[in-house]
Design an enzyme around this catalytic site. Structure first.
Site, short mmCIF file in Angstrom:
data_model
loop_
_atom_site.label_atom_id
_atom_site.label_comp_id
_atom_site.label_asym_id
_atom_site.label_seq_id
_atom_site.Cartn_x
_atom_site.Cartn_y
_atom_site.Cartn_z
N ASP A 136 2.42 -0.41 12.09
CA ASP A 136 2.28 -1.56 12.65
C ASP A 136 3.45 -2.37 12.78
O ASP A 136 3.50 -3.64 12.79
CB ASP A 136 1.11 -2.34 11.98
CG ASP A 136 1.55 -2.74 10.31
OD1 ASP A 136 2.51 -1.89 9.98
OD2 ASP A 136 0.68 -3.37 9.76
N ARG A 176 -5.34 -2.03 9.34
CA ARG A 176 -5.06 -3.01 9.32
C ARG A 176 -5.28 -3.87 10.64
O ARG A 176 -6.54 -3.28 11.40
CB ARG A 176 -3.82 -3.70 8.63
CG ARG A 176 -3.93 -5.01 7.88
CD ARG A 176 -2.54 -5.22 7.32
NE ARG A 176 -2.27 -4.49 6.17
CZ ARG A 176 -2.62 -4.70 4.74
NH1 ARG A 176 -3.52 -5.99 4.78
NH2 ARG A 176 -2.42 -4.29 3.75
N ARG A 200 0.95 -5.42 -5.07
CA ARG A 200 1.00 -6.37 -4.39
C ARG A 200 1.16 -7.48 -5.16
O ARG A 200 0.29 -7.97 -5.82
CB ARG A 200 -0.12 -6.29 -3.35
CG ARG A 200 -0.38 -5.28 -2.38
CD ARG A 200 -1.45 -5.55 -1.67
NE ARG A 200 -2.25 -4.17 -0.90
CZ ARG A 200 -1.83 -3.68 0.14
NH1 ARG A 200 -0.60 -4.11 0.67
NH2 ARG A 200 -2.42 -2.50 0.36
N GLY A 203 0.80 -1.20 0.18
CA GLY A 203 0.18 -0.09 0.09
C GLY A 203 0.82 1.39 -0.01
O GLY A 203 1.81 1.24 0.80
N ASP A 257 -0.11 2.39 8.42
CA ASP A 257 -0.57 1.54 9.59
C ASP A 257 0.26 1.61 10.99
O ASP A 257 -0.44 1.50 12.03
CB ASP A 257 -0.74 -0.17 9.17
CG ASP A 257 -1.53 -0.29 8.08
OD1 ASP A 257 -2.62 0.93 7.82
OD2 ASP A 257 -1.40 -1.27 7.45
N ASP A 272 4.97 -4.51 6.24
CA ASP A 272 5.47 -5.99 6.78
C ASP A 272 5.60 -7.00 5.35
O ASP A 272 6.52 -7.54 5.50
CB ASP A 272 4.23 -6.32 7.47
CG ASP A 272 4.19 -7.87 8.04
OD1 ASP A 272 5.22 -7.81 9.12
OD2 ASP A 272 3.56 -8.62 7.74
N THR A 301 4.25 2.65 5.67
CA THR A 301 3.11 2.31 5.62
C THR A 301 2.31 3.34 6.63
O THR A 301 2.97 3.60 7.59
CB THR A 301 2.87 0.78 6.23
OG1 THR A 301 1.55 0.61 6.60
CG2 THR A 301 3.85 0.54 7.38
#
Ligand code: F6P
Length: 319
Positions: free
Chosen positions: A129, A171, A72, A11, A127, A103, A125
């Site tokens: 995360d 996510r 992706r 993304g 996110d 990730d 990203t």
């Protein structure tokens, strides 16, 4: 180390362009040749590789998205795809690769190192995360985009004395919801790390109304999801009008904030330094304000800790 390539994968995130710019210009400043790979690992497999110069990255520091495009790739998840990728890098005489992504992209970089490719990962990203770094490139911009939406929703929520349920990305990570919720003065923040109870949420909303609150903002992370269902249930139980807003991909676009541009510039510079020092299989990040790098296997094995303290602060300040 003579030739370095850079790609963006997964993304997109605001600040990826600033990171590409930093990698390209650091390479050129240090006398290296730098190549751009288009469309992430998909483009790598197809040999979509071109030489970059200082002008290739002119006028992009303020732009969202990624000039290298992103994808992706399913093929790259296979051993055959990864071998092909490594062979292409060797064919182009590329000595080091900088992978900008999250990730999944780091797993791609990790796979390439198994075939002898020198690779370094840069966390791009929205996110936030990735456990090994305090912040990822794009997170701050995304939080500010959500914040802008919350500010606007507050206006209409107040005018109609309604509940506004806002679903945000991330996510399985609740950081966008937590940071934007705290900054936006949300009444409730629902994240996958904590879960929620619908009856408790309805009670909080009713108690808020009794204390004189005119609006009620509930931020839901997509890892929990169901904003429409939550709005329906809240309206049913409390009798207060409720509307759901799912912010979606607008959170991925826009001009990166100063924080994201600075982070991207610092991390891009360090990634090239590492490759020049003969270091590979590393990912760069930031901890306590300092740029750090750690082993990619270690980084991917780390479990992200939720910021309980920040969540408690947001709760304490919300009513
Ligand atoms: O990882 C970034 C992210 O925007 C997540 O927050 C979200 O779950 C996902 O990507 C959406 O992916 P796509 O753009 O493929 O719909």
């Amino acid at each position: 180390m003579k030739k370095i390539a850079v790609l963006t994968s997964g993304g997109d995130a605001p600040g990826m362009n600033a990171a590409i710019r930093a990698v390209v210009r650091t390479c050129l400043d240090k006398g290296l040749t730098v190549m751009g790979i288009q469309r992430g690992f998909s483009g790598l497999i197809n040999g979509e590789i071109f030489q970059m110069d200082r002008r290739s990255v002119a006028d992009i520091i303020h732009r969202g998205g990624t000039i290298l495009r992103t994808a992706r790739s399913e093929e790259f998840k296979t051993e055959a795809g990864q071998k092909k990728g490594a062979a292409i890098l060797n064919a182009f005489g590329i000595d080091g690769l900088v992978v900008i992504g999250g990730d999944g992209s780091f797993h791609g970089a990790q796979a390439l190192t198994k075939y002898g490719i020198n690779a370094v990962g840069l966390p791009g990203t929205i996110d936030n995360d990735l456990a090994y770094t305090d912040y990822t490139i794009g997170f701050d911009t995304s939080v500010n985009t959500v914040l802008d939406a919350i500010n606007k929703l507050r206006d209409t929520s107040t005018s109609h004395e309604r509940v506004s349920i806002v679903e945000v990305m991330g996510r399985n990570c609740g950081d966008i919801a937590l940071y934007a919720g705290l900054a936006g003065g949300a009444e409730s923040i629902i994240v996958p790390e904590k879960g929620y109870d619908i009856n408790e949420l309805c009670r909080t909303i009713l108690e808020g109304k009794l204390r004189g609150k005119r609006h009620n903002l509930v931020i839901v992370a997509e890892g929990v999801g169901g904003a429409n269902e939550i709005a329906k249930k809240v309206e049913e139980v409390t009798g207060i009008g409720a509307r759901a807003t799912i912010l979606g991909h607008i959170q991925r676009g826009g001009s990166p904030t100063a924080n994201d541009r600075i982070l991207a510039s610092r991390l891009g510079y360090r990634a090239v330094e590492l490759l020049m020092d003969g270091k590979s299989s590393r990912v760069v990040g930031v901890r306590g304000g300092e740029v750090i790098d750690i082993d990619i296997d270690e980084a991917l094995a780390m479990e992200r800790k939720f910021d309980e303290k920040l969540y408690d602060i947001a709760t304490a300040l919300s009513y």
